[in-house]
Design a protein around this motif. Structure first.
Motif, PDB file in Angstrom:
ATOM      1  N   PHE A  81      -1.065-105.207 -19.411  1.00  0.00           N
ATOM      2  CA  PHE A  81      -2.172-106.059 -19.863  1.00  0.00           C
ATOM      3  C   PHE A  81      -3.460-105.266 -20.000  1.00  0.00           C
ATOM      4  N   MET A  82      -3.568-104.208 -19.149  1.00  0.00           N
ATOM      5  CA  MET A  82      -4.772-103.396 -19.235  1.00  0.00           C
ATOM      6  C   MET A  82      -4.882-102.767 -20.621  1.00  0.00           C
ATOM      7  N   ARG A  83      -3.729-102.575 -21.257  1.00  0.00           N
ATOM      8  CA  ARG A  83      -3.769-101.990 -22.608  1.00  0.00           C
ATOM      9  C   ARG A  83      -3.192-103.014 -23.557  1.00  0.00           C
ATOM     10  N   LEU A  84      -4.085-103.919 -23.927  1.00  0.00           N
ATOM     11  CA  LEU A  84      -3.672-105.109 -24.659  1.00  0.00           C
ATOM     12  C   LEU A  84      -3.050-104.769 -26.010  1.00  0.00           C
ATOM     13  N   HIS A  85      -3.447-103.619 -26.582  1.00  0.00           N
ATOM     14  CA  HIS A  85      -2.951-103.353 -27.943  1.00  0.00           C
ATOM     15  C   HIS A  85      -1.438-103.191 -27.973  1.00  0.00           C
ATOM     16  N   LEU A  86      -0.850-102.815 -26.822  1.00  0.00           N
ATOM     17  CA  LEU A  86       0.617-102.719 -26.781  1.00  0.00           C
ATOM     18  C   LEU A  86       1.238-104.090 -27.006  1.00  0.00           C
ATOM     19  N   THR A  87       0.687-105.088 -26.313  1.00  0.00           N
ATOM     20  CA  THR A  87       1.222-106.441 -26.455  1.00  0.00           C
ATOM     21  C   THR A  87       0.896-107.009 -27.835  1.00  0.00           C
ATOM     22  N   ILE A  88      -0.279-106.702 -28.339  1.00  0.00           N
ATOM     23  CA  ILE A  88      -0.656-107.188 -29.672  1.00  0.00           C
ATOM     24  C   ILE A  88       0.314-106.662 -30.717  1.00  0.00           C
ATOM     25  N   ARG A  89       0.677-105.384 -30.568  1.00  0.00           N
ATOM     26  CA  ARG A  89       1.657-104.788 -31.470  1.00  0.00           C
ATOM     27  C   ARG A  89       2.964-105.571 -31.448  1.00  0.00           C
ATOM     28  N   GLU A  90       3.385-105.958 -30.251  1.00  0.00           N
ATOM     29  CA  GLU A  90       4.655-106.683 -30.147  1.00  0.00           C
ATOM     30  C   GLU A  90       4.508-108.113 -30.669  1.00  0.00           C
ATOM     31  N   LEU A  91       3.303-108.671 -30.522  1.00  0.00           N
ATOM     32  CA  LEU A  91       3.041-109.983 -31.120  1.00  0.00           C
ATOM     33  C   LEU A  91       3.234-109.902 -32.629  1.00  0.00           C
ATOM     34  N   TYR A  92       2.846-108.777 -33.184  1.00  0.00           N
ATOM     35  CA  TYR A  92       3.051-108.615 -34.620  1.00  0.00           C
ATOM     36  C   TYR A  92       4.537-108.642 -34.937  1.00  0.00           C
ATOM     37  N   PHE A  93       5.308-107.851 -34.175  1.00  0.00           N
ATOM     38  CA  PHE A  93       6.729-107.731 -34.511  1.00  0.00           C
ATOM     39  C   PHE A  93       7.505-109.011 -34.221  1.00  0.00           C
ATOM     40  N   SER A  94       7.205-109.671 -33.103  1.00  0.00           N
ATOM     41  CA  SER A  94       8.009-110.866 -32.816  1.00  0.00           C
ATOM     42  C   SER A  94       7.379-112.124 -33.408  1.00  0.00           C
ATOM     43  N   GLY A  95       6.067-112.150 -33.565  1.00  0.00           N
ATOM     44  CA  GLY A  95       5.423-113.358 -34.058  1.00  0.00           C
ATOM     45  C   GLY A  95       5.211-113.349 -35.559  1.00  0.00           C
ATOM     46  N   VAL A  96       4.409-112.412 -36.031  1.00  0.00           N
ATOM     47  CA  VAL A  96       4.033-112.415 -37.446  1.00  0.00           C
ATOM     48  C   VAL A  96       5.272-112.266 -38.330  1.00  0.00           C
ATOM     49  N   LEU A  97       6.171-111.386 -37.924  1.00  0.00           N
ATOM     50  CA  LEU A  97       7.350-111.156 -38.759  1.00  0.00           C
ATOM     51  C   LEU A  97       8.335-112.321 -38.711  1.00  0.00           C
ATOM     52  N   SER A  98       8.205-113.213 -37.707  1.00  0.00           N
ATOM     53  CA  SER A  98       9.080-114.394 -37.686  1.00  0.00           C
ATOM     54  C   SER A  98       8.448-115.558 -38.447  1.00  0.00           C
ATOM     55  N   LEU A  99       7.184-115.391 -38.851  1.00  0.00           N
ATOM     56  CA  LEU A  99       6.458-116.515 -39.455  1.00  0.00           C
ATOM     57  C   LEU A  99       7.187-117.111 -40.644  1.00  0.00           C
ATOM     58  N   LEU A 100       7.630-116.237 -41.550  1.00  0.00           N
ATOM     59  CA  LEU A 100       8.178-116.734 -42.805  1.00  0.00           C
ATOM     60  C   LEU A 100       9.385-117.635 -42.554  1.00  0.00           C
ATOM     61  N   ILE A 101      10.331-117.134 -41.756  1.00  0.00           N
ATOM     62  CA  ILE A 101      11.564-117.902 -41.555  1.00  0.00           C
ATOM     63  C   ILE A 101      11.245-119.208 -40.822  1.00  0.00           C
ATOM     64  N   ILE A 102      10.280-119.148 -39.901  1.00  0.00           N
ATOM     65  CA  ILE A 102       9.949-120.351 -39.140  1.00  0.00           C
ATOM     66  C   ILE A 102       9.305-121.395 -40.057  1.00  0.00           C
ATOM     67  N   LEU A 103       8.363-120.955 -40.885  1.00  0.00           N
ATOM     68  CA  LEU A 103       7.665-121.908 -41.752  1.00  0.00           C
ATOM     69  C   LEU A 103       8.629-122.523 -42.766  1.00  0.00           C
ATOM     70  N   VAL A 104       9.454-121.683 -43.367  1.00  0.00           N
ATOM     71  CA  VAL A 104      10.369-122.195 -44.385  1.00  0.00           C
ATOM     72  C   VAL A 104      11.394-123.141 -43.758  1.00  0.00           C
TER      73      VAL A 104
END
Ligand SMILES: Nc1ncnc2c1ncn2[C@@H]1O[C@H](COP(=O)(O)OP(=O)(O)OP(=O)(O)O)[C@@H](O)[C@H]1O
Ligand SMILES: [Mg+2]
Lengths: 267, 158, 260
Positions: free
Chosen positions: C37-60
């Protein structure tokens, strides 16, 4: 002379039931480059893991800078490892980062240096292995030998006191091989570090190391300085130096009788 | 991908997610806690509560004034005891009548309160005495049939 | 006959062992989460991979599930002359069950499998060992950010799924069939309770997020470091996640809606 940096005392090690190292005693004096040689699968990589504390000896002691590696808890082990660099046999570059970030990784993790300073340090290390121009490539875009050189740059990034190289010369062309050999030697002297090289390249190591151990069947079977090794009459060393198929070093992994196996398979 | 574009995407994603949550909370749902303020508890006993459920609305003159919080069986009176909370802004006289009613023919059942003329108001924890049970459809139908049968018997006698 | 019981017994025992390992792994992740957590950008990066990249399939998928619910709901409700209740039906089925569960299943197969594959391949290529050798804890550096990325993404994705679904139901009901817009929304609002329906749904999806993320990182970290081992680990991630989601859903539903 002072206490050697690394000392193994009667070390035994087994993966499960299989005994790999039966009784190994050796030492790496401070400031020296030591090579370990032995047939494929004889336990050289395992030996490095024991020194790095990734495996624990079943018997005997592994001392690094006076500390028993097998008895350290995780925190002390990590403190110790910060002063060790290990080049993995297969490079083990982080595939989700560029070459630059790979080399910068230990610096970013363990120091508070400014980005500018890290940039300079990384480029220096990459320059030393001749790959400054490849800084922005990904590990997938490198050849095997290039990847190994990048891994080498990463290993030396923190200027450790103990450098361990697991087969640094495989996959290198003769020119890079000579350069990397010299680099290992020069680094050792410049850092005042000690180095342990696992290698099969006996000609190259004879030129750069201070001492050589030969391992077979879990024991040290021969040792000596390069001069001693060149002039030895030891059949084991002789076989190794002259690359003879017949001799004390077995080419085959332990197995039953070949003829029986074939006939048995047919019948 | 550079770190700033990555951050931007993640920001967009999180904002979208939160917006969706807000949409669900504000547009799709109503907050049952907020329309009843500083509630107090009353109870009433019925011979039969029909299909009344916990969280069913409590209405007076058609306006939501509270919700049913608990339904239990009272083994002393052999009756159902319905506990409900009422908005603190509303007071009801002690002779209030509690009915179990149905919204529409097949709609959900709710508790209706018909205020009487008494001066004194019900205090928290009071029990409403005057109640009318739920209309049970089966009973209604059998009653209807019974009457019809009775009518049929009378007709030929004329 | 005895063989069957013996097999069943060994299966049960290995199952319990596995659960124990996962639990211990979970504790380790929590212990080293502070560092990541002290290095939030690591988690943000993973938010991109698991969240943003799942957006399309979830929305459709959310949109289509909503469209189907709208059609089916209308078909049934109009027989009783209460077609304007379809908003209620669509919203309740999405918020309580379909949103969290279907989004969870999609998430497990889209993001969970990717996480397992990534960690598994890092193990095969000795990247985890190399990291450990550089005195960087792989659980803090690699596992924890991926775990938290999944845990945060999941409820947001489920909410987006439900929102898209309700939008789909609205499209069918109000735009195509001509149900009154006002009745659609007001019936829905009257029947959907924030605490019981929305919050319970969010809670469910958060639990699914923890379960899927934990299974995904565990299977990757625990895999046999070969190509075959990684492919098996990925399969196990998808299968175990699906089973875990359905089982947890049953347990939570039976607790949440007991009063109804
Ligand atoms: N994780 C493991 N589990 C079980 N056995 C192992 C494991 N790693 C290595 N071994 C076995 O231990 C022996 C020694 O392996 P090690 O990797 O140390 O050999 P090596 O000397 O480095 O060989 P090479 O020169 O080919 O790299 C081998 O016979 C191998 O089969
Ligand atoms: Mg090896």
């Amino acid at each position: 002379m002072s206490e050697p940096l690394v000392r193994l005392e009667n070390v035994r090690f087994a993966y499960g039931e299989r005994m790999i190292l039966r009784d190994i005693s050796l030492s790496i004096p401070r400031g020296q480059v030591v090579a370990i040689m032995g047939g494929s699968g004889c336990g050289k990589t395992t030996l490095l893991r024991l020194i790095g504390g990734q495996e624990r000896a079943v018997g005997g002691r592994v001392l690094v800078d006076g500390q028993d590696v097998g008895g350290l808890d995780r925190e002390d082990l990590y403190t110790l490892r910060r002063r060790m660099g290990m080049l993995f046999q297969f490079g083990a570059l982080f595939t989700d980062m560029t070459v630059f970030d790979n080399v910068a990784f230990p610096l970013r993790e363990h120091t508070d240096l400014s980005p500018e300073l890290i940039n300079d340090l990384v480029l220096m290390k990459l320059h030393a292995v001749g790959l400054r121009g490849a800084a922005q490539l990904r590990p997938g875009e490198l050849s095997g030998g290039m990847a190994r050189r990048v891994a080498l740059a990463r290993t030396i990034a923190l200027d450790p006191m103990l450098l361990m190289y697991d087969e640094p010369f495989t996959g290198l062309d003769p020119i890079s091989l000579g350069v990397i050999g010299q680099l290992i030697r020069r680094l050792n002297n410049a850092l005042g570090a000690s180095s342990l090289i696992v290698t099969h390249d006996i000609q190259e190591s004879l030129q750069i190391v201070d001492y050589i151990y030969f391992i077979s069947e879990g024991r040290v079977v021969a040792e000596g300085t390069p001069d001693e090794i060149r002039n030895t009459s030891d059949p084991f060393v002789h076989q190794f130096v002259h690359a003879e198929a017949d001799g004390p070093v077995p080419f085959h992994y332990p197995a039953g009788d070949y003829a029986t196996a074939l006939v048995g398979g047919a019948g | 991908m550079s770190r700033t574009t990555l951050d931007l995407w993640v920001g967009v994603f999180v904002a979208m997610g939160i917006a969706a949550l807000l949409f669900l909370a504000l547009k799709v749902a109503s907050i049952s806690g907020s329309d009843i303020r500083s509630p107090y508890t009353l109870s009433a006993r019925f011979d039969n509560i029909g299909g009344l459920k916990v969280r069913a609305p409590v209405k007076s003159a058609g306006v939501l004034v509270g919700r049913v919080t608990e339904i239990r069986y009272d083994n002393e009176h052999f009756q159902a005891e319905v506990v409900f909370s009422v908005d603190g802004r509303y007071k009801f006289p002690t002779d209030t009548f509690a009915n179990i009613l149905t919204s529409g023919l097949l709609g959900e059942q709710y508790l209706g309160l018909d205020p009487g003329g008494e001066e004194k108001a019900l205090a928290p924890g009071d029990v409403i005495k005057k109640t009318q049970s739920a209309v049970v459809l089966e009973k209604l139908i059998s009653q209807f049939m019974f009457n019809k049968a009775a009518d049929g018997e009378q007709a030929p006698a004329k | 006959m005895g063989d069957v019981f013996r097999k069943l017994g060994s299966l049960a025992i290995s199952g319990v062992w596995q659960l124990g390992f996962i639990a211990r792994f979970f504790v380790l992740i929590l212990r080293y989460s502070g560092q990541s957590f002290m290095r939030l950008h690591l988690t943000i990066r993973e938010l991109y991979f698991s969240g943003v990249l799942s957006l399309l399939i979830i929305l459709v998928s959310g949109l289509f599930v909503g469209l189907v619910l709208g059609l089916q709901g209308y078909e049934i409700l109009q027989r009783y002359g209460s077609s304007e209740a379809m908003g209620t039906m669509v919203a309740l089925s999405l918020l309580r069950e379909l949103g969290p569960v279907v989004a969870g299943l999609l998430f497990a197969s889209r993001a969970g499998s990717a996480v397992t594959a990534e960690i598994g391949l890092m193990k095969v290529t000795e990247q985890l060992k190399a990291m450990d050798m550089m005195a960087v804890n792989p659980i803090a550096r690699v596992v924890a950010p991926r775990f938290w990325g999944g845990v945060v993404s999941m409820p947001l994705l489920a909410a987006l799924f439900s929102t898209m679904g309700i939008f789909g139901g609205w499209l069918i009901g109000v735009v195509f069939i001509g149900v009154d817009d006002g009745a659609f929304w007001s019936q829905m609002r009257a029947a959907v309770d924030f605490r019981y329906d929305v919050l319970n749904g969010v809670f469910k999806s958060a639990v699914f997020g923890v379960a899927v993320a934990l299974i995904a990182v565990f299977e990757g970290y625990d895999c046999v470091p070969t190509a075959e081992g990684v492919s098996r680990a990925i399969t196990r991630t998808v299968v175990s996640s699906a089973l875990a989601i359905l089982a947890l859903d049953f347990v939570m539903t039976s607790f949440m809606f007991r009063g109804l």
